[in-house]
Every structure is written in structure tokens, then in C-alpha cells.
Design a protein around this motif. Structure first.
Motif, PDB file in Angstrom:
ATOM      1  N   LEU A 108       0.853  -1.177   0.000  1.00  0.00           N
ATOM      2  CA  LEU A 108       0.000   0.000   0.000  1.00  0.00           C
ATOM      3  C   LEU A 108       0.892   1.232   0.000  1.00  0.00           C
ATOM      4  CD1 LEU A 108      -1.384  -2.345   1.938  1.00  0.00           C
ATOM      5  CD2 LEU A 108      -3.106  -0.588   2.279  1.00  0.00           C
ATOM      6  N   VAL A 109       0.595   2.176  -0.882  1.00  0.00           N
ATOM      7  CA  VAL A 109       1.362   3.417  -0.989  1.00  0.00           C
ATOM      8  C   VAL A 109       0.431   4.577  -0.621  1.00  0.00           C
ATOM      9  CG1 VAL A 109       2.766   4.898  -2.459  1.00  0.00           C
ATOM     10  CG2 VAL A 109       2.780   2.405  -2.816  1.00  0.00           C
ATOM     11  N   PHE A 110       0.786   5.281   0.462  1.00  0.00           N
ATOM     12  CA  PHE A 110      -0.028   6.386   0.966  1.00  0.00           C
ATOM     13  C   PHE A 110       0.703   7.714   0.778  1.00  0.00           C
ATOM     14  CE2 PHE A 110      -1.536   2.807   3.525  1.00  0.00           C
ATOM     15  CZ  PHE A 110      -2.906   3.013   3.572  1.00  0.00           C
ATOM     16  N   GLU A 111      -0.085   8.791   0.811  1.00  0.00           N
ATOM     17  CA  GLU A 111       0.553  10.097   0.925  1.00  0.00           C
ATOM     18  C   GLU A 111       1.333  10.134   2.238  1.00  0.00           C
ATOM     19  OE1 GLU A 111      -1.856  13.555   1.723  1.00  0.00           O
ATOM     20  OE2 GLU A 111      -3.503  12.328   2.495  1.00  0.00           O
ATOM     21  N   ASP A 112       2.444  10.812   2.228  1.00  0.00           N
ATOM     22  CA  ASP A 112       3.282  10.901   3.420  1.00  0.00           C
ATOM     23  C   ASP A 112       2.821  12.077   4.266  1.00  0.00           C
ATOM     24  OD1 ASP A 112       5.485  10.262   5.113  1.00  0.00           O
ATOM     25  OD2 ASP A 112       6.558  11.979   4.266  1.00  0.00           O
ATOM     26  N   ILE A 113       2.484  11.794   5.518  1.00  0.00           N
ATOM     27  CA  ILE A 113       2.046  12.828   6.446  1.00  0.00           C
ATOM     28  C   ILE A 113       3.219  13.205   7.345  1.00  0.00           C
ATOM     29  CG2 ILE A 113       0.437  13.429   8.298  1.00  0.00           C
ATOM     30  CD1 ILE A 113      -0.881  12.989   5.560  1.00  0.00           C
ATOM     31  N   ASP A 114       3.600  14.459   7.318  1.00  0.00           N
ATOM     32  CA  ASP A 114       4.710  14.922   8.142  1.00  0.00           C
ATOM     33  C   ASP A 114       4.174  15.254   9.532  1.00  0.00           C
ATOM     34  OD1 ASP A 114       7.163  15.701   8.996  1.00  0.00           O
ATOM     35  OD2 ASP A 114       7.171  17.628   7.951  1.00  0.00           O
ATOM     36  N   GLY A 115       3.904  14.194  10.279  1.00  0.00           N
ATOM     37  CA  GLY A 115       3.332  14.361  11.606  1.00  0.00           C
ATOM     38  C   GLY A 115       4.045  13.493  12.618  1.00  0.00           C
ATOM     39  N   HIS A 116       3.508  13.438  13.820  1.00  0.00           N
ATOM     40  CA  HIS A 116       4.116  12.639  14.884  1.00  0.00           C
ATOM     41  C   HIS A 116       3.013  11.986  15.705  1.00  0.00           C
ATOM     42  CE1 HIS A 116       3.085  15.590  18.074  1.00  0.00           C
ATOM     43  NE2 HIS A 116       3.269  16.495  17.114  1.00  0.00           N
ATOM     44  N   HIS A 117       3.351  10.879  16.344  1.00  0.00           N
ATOM     45  CA  HIS A 117       2.415  10.238  17.248  1.00  0.00           C
ATOM     46  C   HIS A 117       2.305  11.045  18.540  1.00  0.00           C
ATOM     47  CE1 HIS A 117       2.186   6.765  14.666  1.00  0.00           C
ATOM     48  NE2 HIS A 117       3.489   6.579  14.716  1.00  0.00           N
ATOM     49  N   PRO A 118       1.199  10.920  19.251  1.00  0.00           N
ATOM     50  CA  PRO A 118       1.091  11.612  20.537  1.00  0.00           C
ATOM     51  C   PRO A 118       2.238  11.217  21.469  1.00  0.00           C
ATOM     52  CG  PRO A 118      -1.043  10.756  19.859  1.00  0.00           C
ATOM     53  CD  PRO A 118      -0.044  10.194  18.896  1.00  0.00           C
ATOM     54  N   ALA A 119       2.648  12.153  22.294  1.00  0.00           N
ATOM     55  CA  ALA A 119       3.715  11.896  23.258  1.00  0.00           C
ATOM     56  C   ALA A 119       3.248  10.880  24.296  1.00  0.00           C
ATOM     57  CB  ALA A 119       4.131  13.198  23.931  1.00  0.00           C
ATOM     58  N   MET A 120       4.180  10.053  24.755  1.00  0.00           N
ATOM     59  CA  MET A 120       3.901   9.102  25.818  1.00  0.00           C
ATOM     60  C   MET A 120       4.774   9.426  27.026  1.00  0.00           C
ATOM     61  SD  MET A 120       1.598   6.872  24.732  1.00  0.00           S
ATOM     62  CE  MET A 120       0.736   8.271  23.960  1.00  0.00           C
ATOM     63  N   PRO A 121       4.223   9.521  28.230  1.00  0.00           N
ATOM     64  CA  PRO A 121       2.802   9.352  28.537  1.00  0.00           C
ATOM     65  C   PRO A 121       1.964  10.465  27.907  1.00  0.00           C
ATOM     66  CG  PRO A 121       3.959  10.192  30.442  1.00  0.00           C
ATOM     67  CD  PRO A 121       5.015   9.846  29.441  1.00  0.00           C
ATOM     68  N   TRP A 122       0.657  10.179  27.793  1.00  0.00           N
ATOM     69  CA  TRP A 122      -0.239  11.124  27.138  1.00  0.00           C
ATOM     70  C   TRP A 122      -0.160  12.500  27.788  1.00  0.00           C
ATOM     71  CZ3 TRP A 122      -3.343  11.034  22.882  1.00  0.00           C
ATOM     72  CH2 TRP A 122      -3.601   9.793  22.280  1.00  0.00           C
ATOM     73  N   ARG A 123      -0.102  13.529  26.959  1.00  0.00           N
ATOM     74  CA  ARG A 123      -0.288  14.909  27.397  1.00  0.00           C
ATOM     75  C   ARG A 123      -1.758  15.273  27.230  1.00  0.00           C
ATOM     76  NH1 ARG A 123       3.770  18.063  23.608  1.00  0.00           N
ATOM     77  NH2 ARG A 123       1.878  19.342  23.605  1.00  0.00           N
ATOM     78  N   ASP A 125      -3.274  18.029  26.504  1.00  0.00           N
ATOM     79  CA  ASP A 125      -3.649  18.836  25.351  1.00  0.00           C
ATOM     80  C   ASP A 125      -3.739  17.980  24.083  1.00  0.00           C
ATOM     81  OD1 ASP A 125      -0.838  18.490  25.436  1.00  0.00           O
ATOM     82  OD2 ASP A 125      -0.514  20.263  24.182  1.00  0.00           O
ATOM     83  N   GLU A 126      -2.802  17.038  23.921  1.00  0.00           N
ATOM     84  CA  GLU A 126      -2.859  16.167  22.750  1.00  0.00           C
ATOM     85  C   GLU A 126      -4.016  15.191  22.847  1.00  0.00           C
ATOM     86  OE1 GLU A 126       1.757  16.198  21.198  1.00  0.00           O
ATOM     87  OE2 GLU A 126       1.028  14.413  22.247  1.00  0.00           O
ATOM     88  N   LEU A 127      -4.280  14.689  24.044  1.00  0.00           N
ATOM     89  CA  LEU A 127      -5.413  13.786  24.224  1.00  0.00           C
ATOM     90  C   LEU A 127      -6.719  14.489  23.880  1.00  0.00           C
ATOM     91  CD1 LEU A 127      -6.664  11.116  25.132  1.00  0.00           C
ATOM     92  CD2 LEU A 127      -6.586  11.971  27.497  1.00  0.00           C
ATOM     93  N   ASP A 128      -6.882  15.720  24.327  1.00  0.00           N
ATOM     94  CA  ASP A 128      -8.107  16.456  24.015  1.00  0.00           C
ATOM     95  C   ASP A 128      -8.244  16.675  22.508  1.00  0.00           C
ATOM     96  OD1 ASP A 128      -8.843  16.572  26.651  1.00  0.00           O
ATOM     97  OD2 ASP A 128      -8.077  18.602  26.993  1.00  0.00           O
ATOM     98  N   ARG A 129      -7.128  16.941  21.822  1.00  0.00           N
ATOM     99  CA  ARG A 129      -7.176  17.068  20.360  1.00  0.00           C
ATOM    100  C   ARG A 129      -7.662  15.776  19.716  1.00  0.00           C
ATOM    101  NH1 ARG A 129      -1.924  18.781  17.330  1.00  0.00           N
ATOM    102  NH2 ARG A 129      -3.433  18.742  15.610  1.00  0.00           N
ATOM    103  N   VAL A 130      -7.131  14.658  20.184  1.00  0.00           N
ATOM    104  CA  VAL A 130      -7.490  13.374  19.593  1.00  0.00           C
ATOM    105  C   VAL A 130      -8.951  13.033  19.886  1.00  0.00           C
ATOM    106  CG1 VAL A 130      -7.054  10.881  19.683  1.00  0.00           C
ATOM    107  CG2 VAL A 130      -5.128  12.496  19.598  1.00  0.00           C
ATOM    108  N   LEU A 131      -9.388  13.225  21.122  1.00  0.00           N
ATOM    109  CA  LEU A 131     -10.773  12.912  21.465  1.00  0.00           C
ATOM    110  C   LEU A 131     -11.739  13.790  20.677  1.00  0.00           C
ATOM    111  CD1 LEU A 131     -10.492  12.462  25.338  1.00  0.00           C
ATOM    112  CD2 LEU A 131     -10.757  10.658  23.610  1.00  0.00           C
ATOM    113  N   GLY A 132     -11.394  15.047  20.490  1.00  0.00           N
ATOM    114  CA  GLY A 132     -12.234  15.926  19.679  1.00  0.00           C
ATOM    115  C   GLY A 132     -12.302  15.463  18.240  1.00  0.00           C
ATOM    116  N   ALA A 133     -11.157  15.026  17.702  1.00  0.00           N
ATOM    117  CA  ALA A 133     -11.122  14.535  16.322  1.00  0.00           C
ATOM    118  C   ALA A 133     -11.946  13.263  16.174  1.00  0.00           C
ATOM    119  CB  ALA A 133      -9.685  14.287  15.895  1.00  0.00           C
ATOM    120  N   VAL A 134     -11.903  12.403  17.187  1.00  0.00           N
ATOM    121  CA  VAL A 134     -12.694  11.165  17.137  1.00  0.00           C
ATOM    122  C   VAL A 134     -14.182  11.486  17.133  1.00  0.00           C
ATOM    123  CG1 VAL A 134     -13.286   9.066  18.425  1.00  0.00           C
ATOM    124  CG2 VAL A 134     -10.889   9.732  18.156  1.00  0.00           C
TER     125      VAL A 134
END
Length: 308
Positions: A108-123, A125-134
Motif C-alpha cells: 500500500l502506498v499512501f501520501e506521506d504525512i509529516d506528523g508525529h504520534h502523541p507523546a507518551m505518557p499522554w499529554r 492537550d494532545e489527548l483532548d485534540r485526539v478525542l475531539g477529532a474522534v
């Protein structure tokens, strides 16, 4: 998340060990020879997961898996290719550029996303971003915009953990779970009706399946997508959040609805039962990760049932 918590990573295949015909086909599709290949270590699949850059500067993210050491991975990647190709542009997922099979390898060939996984342990602010996106994703995917199996079909065998444990060796099982095993099996048996719905759900949300950019949250790896209740993805995410240093699940999904409790019972039974099984071929870390999630899910279930 502590230093002893299991990482969400497995054993990746280096780009240099991908079948030569696959590497050649990817280069032809991208329009140039591969100048840089950086393996992405997150995720459990025994496959190649590589960010590529061609000599001409084009970038892509490539996943490729062969029939060894785990033939199930080929089937899973075929499912992902089918789902990813059908996802509408409104879904916050990387676009699938192409997919193909050569010499038993699924690529499978996808567009490359210049991003990063959430920091561990969860922060938070990032968790709230993810929950909002979900939440936004669930709303956008109701009703399901593509054909996908109902969750009752996709997880019929998997969400049977407590019932399987009725006849399994229960040595080492959580004493509370052992004491209430028959009741847990009965509670779990109601999950199908509780999880039914008309939303396209991912069902495998974890931090390693999320990418963050400055302004977007991307959800990756969709092979298990199916149609179910809108809150299911939030519920599926929370055991991993709790075991990776985030808030406990009951704080993030306090809904007292008995339907949620039935699904939590099914999730907990699945994680506990899977965590007791031998490691699958080529996936030496997945059982430890499931066991750690299972501990959090059982604590969540204890709180939801109120059983002593």
C-alpha cells in the motif's frame, strides 16, 4: 505510562528486505529511484512501514507485507487496501495512492504525512485534540459512507473472551474476574445489540494509529473498519490511554448506559483472553500490550458493574 509498560511496536521489515520486485514497482509508481527509506517502528505488524523519498524529491509512506512470518498479515493488508481506497476525503486519514500484489506481497502506498504520534505518557492537550477529532470523525461517518461489514460480523469470534474463559485454564486470572466469570460471560453476551449502529468505526484506535500535525489529527490503519455505534471508537481507545499514562477510562466516558457496560465487558474479555494466548508468529510484543490494556479495562469494568 512507565518504563515498564509495553511499547506499541513490533519487529519491522527493513526496506532493503522487501521483495525486489515490490521495491522496483514502488519506484516506478513514484517516478524515480528511492534515495531515502526511514522505517517507522510503531505498530505491531511484521511488515515494512517506511517513509520514502525518491531522488526527485517525491515522498510517500509505504506498507508492504509478505506471506512470512504471519500469513494473516496479508489478509489484513488486503482489507486495509479495500477500506482505504473507499474512504471519502472527509475522513481524516492519509490518502491511499495505490496498492498492488506482487509475488505474494501486498503493498500500500499512501501520501506521506509529516506528523508525529502523541507523546507518551499522554499529554492532556494532545489527548483532548485526539478525542475531539474522534468525535468529529464519528459524526462525519454517520451514516457509514462506504460498504463495510457490521461490527457483529467483524468481531463475532473476538468478543467472546469471558465465555471462552469458562472452559479455559484460568490460572492467574484476576481474582475479581474469576469470582464473577459466569456473570461476565452473560454480560458480554449482550455486546452485539449494544454495539450495533450505522457509523463507520475504526475499532483499533491507539496512539500509534494517530498522527498529529500542527493543525490536523490523522487516523491511520483502517483494516478493521466496520459499522457500529458512534461511541465505539472512543470506548476502544480508552484502555490504551489509561495504560499509557492518560486519565482512567471512567473519566473520559462516564456514560452510565448499560449498552456501554456490555461493550466494555466485551472489550475487557477480548483483551484478557488474547493476552493469555501465545505470541502470534512475527508479533512478539502484541500480547504484552493486550495484557496491559486488559488490566485497565477490567478496572473500568469493576467500576461500571459495581460488583464486589
Amino acid at each position: 505510562m512507565s518504563d515498564s509498560d509495553p511499547p506499541a511496536s513490533g519487529v519491522r521489515v527493513p526496506w532493503s528486505e522487501v521483495h525486489p520486485a515490490v521495491r522496483e514497482a514502488v519506484g516506478e509508481f513514484l517516478g524515480g529511484s528511492v534515495a531515502e527509506a526511514v522505517t517507522q517502528t510503531s505498530g505491531f505488524s511484521p511488515a515494512a512501514a517506511v517513509r520514502l523519498r525518491t531522488a526527485g524529491g517525491r515522498r510517500a509512506f509505504v506498507k508492504a507485507v509478505g506471506p512470512e512470518p504471519n500469513a494473516d498479515s496479508v489478509r489484513i493488508y488486503r482489507s486495509e487496501a479495500e477500506i482505504a481506497a473507499a474512504l471519502p476525503a472527509s475522513v481524516p486519514a492519509p490518502r491511499l495512492l495505490t496498492s498492488f500484489e506482487i509475488e505474494g506481497w501486498v503493498t500500500l502506498v499512501f501520501e506521506d504525512i509529516d506528523g508525529h504520534h502523541p507523546a507518551m505518557p499522554w499529554r492532556r492537550d494532545e489527548l483532548d485534540r485526539v478525542l475531539g477529532a474522534v468525535e468529529r470523525m464519528s459524526a462525519a461517518l454517520t451514516p457509514a459512507p462506504i460498504a463495510a461489514p457490521p461490527i457483529t460480523e467483524r468481531y463475532a469470534a473476538a468478543f467472546h473472551g469471558w465465555r471462552d474463559l469458562l472452559t479455559d485454564d484460568t490460572t492467574g486470572l484476576d481474582p475479581w474476574a474469576l469470582r464473577h466469570l459466569a456473570a461476565l460471560a452473560e454480560l458480554e453476551s449482550g455486546w452485539a445489540g449494544a454495539a450495533a449502529g450505522d457509523t463507520l468505526v475504526h475499532t483499533d484506535l491507539r496512539a500509534d494509529n494517530v498522527l498529529l500535525t500542527a493543525d490536523r489529527v490523522y487516523v491511520v490503519d483502517w483494516p478493521w473498519a466496520c459499522v457500529g455505534v458512534a461511541w465505539l471508537d472512543r470506548a476502544c481507545l480508552l484502555p490504551s490511554v489509561g495504560m499509557q499514562g492518560g486519565p482512567p477510562p471512567h473519566e473520559l466516558l462516564p456514560d452510565p448506559d448499560p449498552a456501554v457496560t456490555a461493550v466494555v465487558a466485551a472489550l475487557a474479555g477480548y483483551l484478557v483472553r488474547q493476552g493469555r494466548r501465545p505470541d502470534p508468529p512475527g508479533l512478539p510484543t502484541v500480547r504484552a500490550f493486550q495484557r496491559a490494556q486488559g488490566v485497565v479495562a477490567v478496572e473500568w469494568l469493576k467500576r461500571r458493574t459495581g460488583w464486589a
